[in-house]
Scaffold this motif. Structure first.
Motif, short mmCIF file in Angstrom:
data_model
loop_
_atom_site.label_atom_id
_atom_site.label_comp_id
_atom_site.label_asym_id
_atom_site.label_seq_id
_atom_site.Cartn_x
_atom_site.Cartn_y
_atom_site.Cartn_z
N VAL A 98 36.55 -15.30 -5.21
CA VAL A 98 37.90 -15.23 -4.65
C VAL A 98 38.00 -16.12 -3.42
CG1 VAL A 98 39.58 -13.73 -3.51
CG2 VAL A 98 38.37 -12.92 -5.54
N ILE A 99 36.99 -16.08 -2.57
CA ILE A 99 37.04 -16.77 -1.27
C ILE A 99 36.71 -18.26 -1.37
CG2 ILE A 99 35.95 -16.87 1.01
CD1 ILE A 99 35.64 -13.80 0.80
N SER A 100 35.74 -18.63 -2.18
CA SER A 100 35.22 -20.01 -2.18
C SER A 100 36.24 -21.09 -2.50
CB SER A 100 34.01 -20.13 -3.10
OG SER A 100 34.36 -19.88 -4.44
N PRO A 101 37.20 -20.89 -3.41
CA PRO A 101 38.16 -21.98 -3.65
C PRO A 101 39.03 -22.29 -2.43
CG PRO A 101 38.18 -20.46 -5.50
CD PRO A 101 37.37 -19.81 -4.40
N ALA A 102 39.21 -21.34 -1.54
CA ALA A 102 40.07 -21.55 -0.38
C ALA A 102 39.34 -22.17 0.81
CB ALA A 102 40.69 -20.21 0.04
N ASN A 104 36.04 -24.74 2.08
CA ASN A 104 35.02 -25.71 1.72
C ASN A 104 33.79 -25.44 2.58
OD1 ASN A 104 33.62 -27.85 0.74
ND2 ASN A 104 34.73 -29.40 1.89
N LEU A 105 32.96 -24.54 2.10
CA LEU A 105 31.75 -24.16 2.84
C LEU A 105 30.53 -24.41 1.96
CD1 LEU A 105 33.03 -20.74 4.22
CD2 LEU A 105 33.01 -22.93 5.41
N ALA A 106 30.28 -25.65 1.63
CA ALA A 106 29.18 -25.99 0.72
C ALA A 106 27.85 -25.45 1.24
CB ALA A 106 29.11 -27.49 0.52
N TRP A 107 27.66 -25.46 2.52
CA TRP A 107 26.41 -24.99 3.12
C TRP A 107 26.19 -23.49 2.90
CZ3 TRP A 107 26.68 -21.01 6.41
CH2 TRP A 107 27.91 -20.75 6.99
N ALA A 108 27.28 -22.73 2.74
CA ALA A 108 27.18 -21.27 2.65
C ALA A 108 26.72 -20.80 1.28
CB ALA A 108 28.52 -20.63 2.99
N ASN A 109 26.70 -21.70 0.31
CA ASN A 109 26.22 -21.36 -1.02
C ASN A 109 27.02 -20.21 -1.65
OD1 ASN A 109 24.62 -21.92 -3.19
ND2 ASN A 109 22.98 -20.56 -2.56
N LEU A 110 28.34 -20.21 -1.43
CA LEU A 110 29.20 -19.22 -2.07
C LEU A 110 29.38 -19.62 -3.53
CD1 LEU A 110 32.08 -18.76 0.56
CD2 LEU A 110 30.15 -17.24 0.16
N ALA A 111 29.30 -18.65 -4.41
CA ALA A 111 29.55 -18.93 -5.83
C ALA A 111 31.00 -19.37 -6.00
CB ALA A 111 29.26 -17.69 -6.65
N HIS A 112 31.25 -20.24 -6.95
CA HIS A 112 32.59 -20.75 -7.24
C HIS A 112 32.91 -20.38 -8.69
CE1 HIS A 112 35.87 -23.63 -7.80
NE2 HIS A 112 35.96 -23.63 -6.48
N PRO A 113 34.18 -20.12 -9.00
CA PRO A 113 34.52 -19.76 -10.39
C PRO A 113 34.00 -20.74 -11.43
CG PRO A 113 36.40 -19.39 -8.97
CD PRO A 113 35.35 -20.06 -8.13
N THR A 114 33.99 -22.03 -11.11
CA THR A 114 33.52 -23.02 -12.08
C THR A 114 32.03 -22.87 -12.39
OG1 THR A 114 33.22 -24.63 -10.29
CG2 THR A 114 35.31 -24.71 -11.51
N ASP A 115 31.29 -22.23 -11.49
CA ASP A 115 29.86 -21.98 -11.75
C ASP A 115 29.67 -21.10 -12.99
OD1 ASP A 115 29.36 -23.34 -9.39
OD2 ASP A 115 29.01 -21.53 -8.21
N PHE A 116 30.69 -20.32 -13.32
CA PHE A 116 30.63 -19.38 -14.44
C PHE A 116 31.66 -19.72 -15.52
CE2 PHE A 116 29.17 -17.23 -10.62
CZ PHE A 116 27.96 -16.70 -11.04
N ASP A 117 32.19 -20.95 -15.47
CA ASP A 117 33.24 -21.37 -16.40
C ASP A 117 34.43 -20.43 -16.39
OD1 ASP A 117 31.84 -23.66 -17.27
OD2 ASP A 117 30.69 -22.47 -18.71
N LEU A 118 34.81 -20.00 -15.20
CA LEU A 118 35.96 -19.12 -15.02
C LEU A 118 37.07 -19.87 -14.28
CD1 LEU A 118 34.12 -15.85 -13.92
CD2 LEU A 118 35.15 -16.33 -16.15
N PRO A 119 38.32 -19.51 -14.51
CA PRO A 119 39.42 -20.18 -13.80
C PRO A 119 39.50 -19.72 -12.35
CG PRO A 119 40.27 -18.40 -15.15
CD PRO A 119 38.79 -18.50 -15.45
N THR A 120 40.06 -20.55 -11.50
CA THR A 120 40.30 -20.15 -10.11
C THR A 120 41.60 -19.36 -10.04
OG1 THR A 120 41.43 -22.22 -9.65
CG2 THR A 120 39.08 -22.15 -9.14
N GLY A 121 41.81 -18.69 -8.93
CA GLY A 121 43.08 -18.01 -8.70
C GLY A 121 43.18 -16.60 -9.26
#
Length: 182
Positions: A98-102, A104-121
C-alpha cells in the motif's frame, strides 16, 4: 547523539511541518528494543526502535523510516487491521504494498505490488488476502514437492533393499556352493 535523541530531533520538526505526524507520535511511547531485527516497529501504543540499527542510518533515511512508520499507524496496519488467517509477515508485506507506490524509498526495501504481479492502488486487506493466497499456494506446492520427494526416496530405498536382498541371496548361494565343493 543517541538513537533516541536522533528520533526525537526529527519528530520535533514535525510540530510545525507535519502536525498530524507529530500528534500520532505523541500518542505513542518511544521504547528501545535492542533485540528486534528491524530498525522501527509500532503496536500496542508504542514505537519500538533498535538503537544499533538506528545509529547506522543517515538522517534522511531515519526521517523517511519514521514517516513510513507513522503512516502505518495512521492507516492502522498491520496492527489494528488484521484479516483473518494472515500471518504477521503477510500483513507487513501488504502494508508495504500500500505504502511503496506512494514513496520512492528504494533503500528501504519495501515490497512493491509489481514484485508479486499485483496491480497498484488496492487496499491493505485486498493485498493481504492475495499475498496469503500466494503463500498458501507456495506452501501447497512445497508440500507436494516434499511428498513427491518422499515417494522418490521410498522407491530408491525399495530398489536398494531389493539389491541388498539379491546380493545376500547371491552371497548365501555362493557360500553354499563353496561348502558343497569341499
Amino acid at each position: 547523539m543517541t538513537a533516541r535523541e536522533r528520533i526525537q530531533k526529527e519528530v520535533e520538526q514535525w510540530f510545525l511541518t507535519e502536525p498530524v505526524f507529530f500528534a500520532v507520535y505523541c500518542s505513542h511511547r518511544l521504547v528501545m528494543n535492542a533485540n528486534m531485527l528491524c530498525p522501527l516497529r509500532s503496536g500496542k501504543g508504542r514505537i519500538e526502535y533498535n538503537p544499533a540499527i538506528i545509529e547506522t542510518m543517515t538522517e534522511s533515511r531515519l526521517r523517511d523510516l519514521l514517516r513510513v512508520e507513522i503512516i502505518r499507524i495512521l492507516l492502522q496496519h498491520p496492527y489494528a487491521r488484521q484479516p483473518m488467517g494472515c500471518p504477521s509477515i503477510v500483513l507487513q508485506k501488504a502494508s508495504d504494498l500500500v505504502i511503496s507506490p506512494a514513496y520512492n524509498l528504494a533503500w528501504a526495501n519495501l515490497a512493491h505490488p509489481t514484485d508479486f504481479d499485483l496491480p497498484t492502488g488496492q487496499n491493505y486487506e485486498w493485498y493481504a488476502m492475495r499475498l496469503n493466497e500466494f503463500r498458501d499456494n507456495l506452501q501447497q506446492e512445497g508440500e507436494q514437492q516434499q511428498q513427491k520427494s518422499k515417494q522418490q526416496q521410498n522407491a530408491m530405498l525399495t530398489k536398494f533393499s531389493i539389491c541388498v536382498r539379491i546380493n545376500l541371496i547371491h552371497v548365501c548361494a555362493k557360500g553354499n556352493e563353496d561348502k558343497r565343493a569341499k
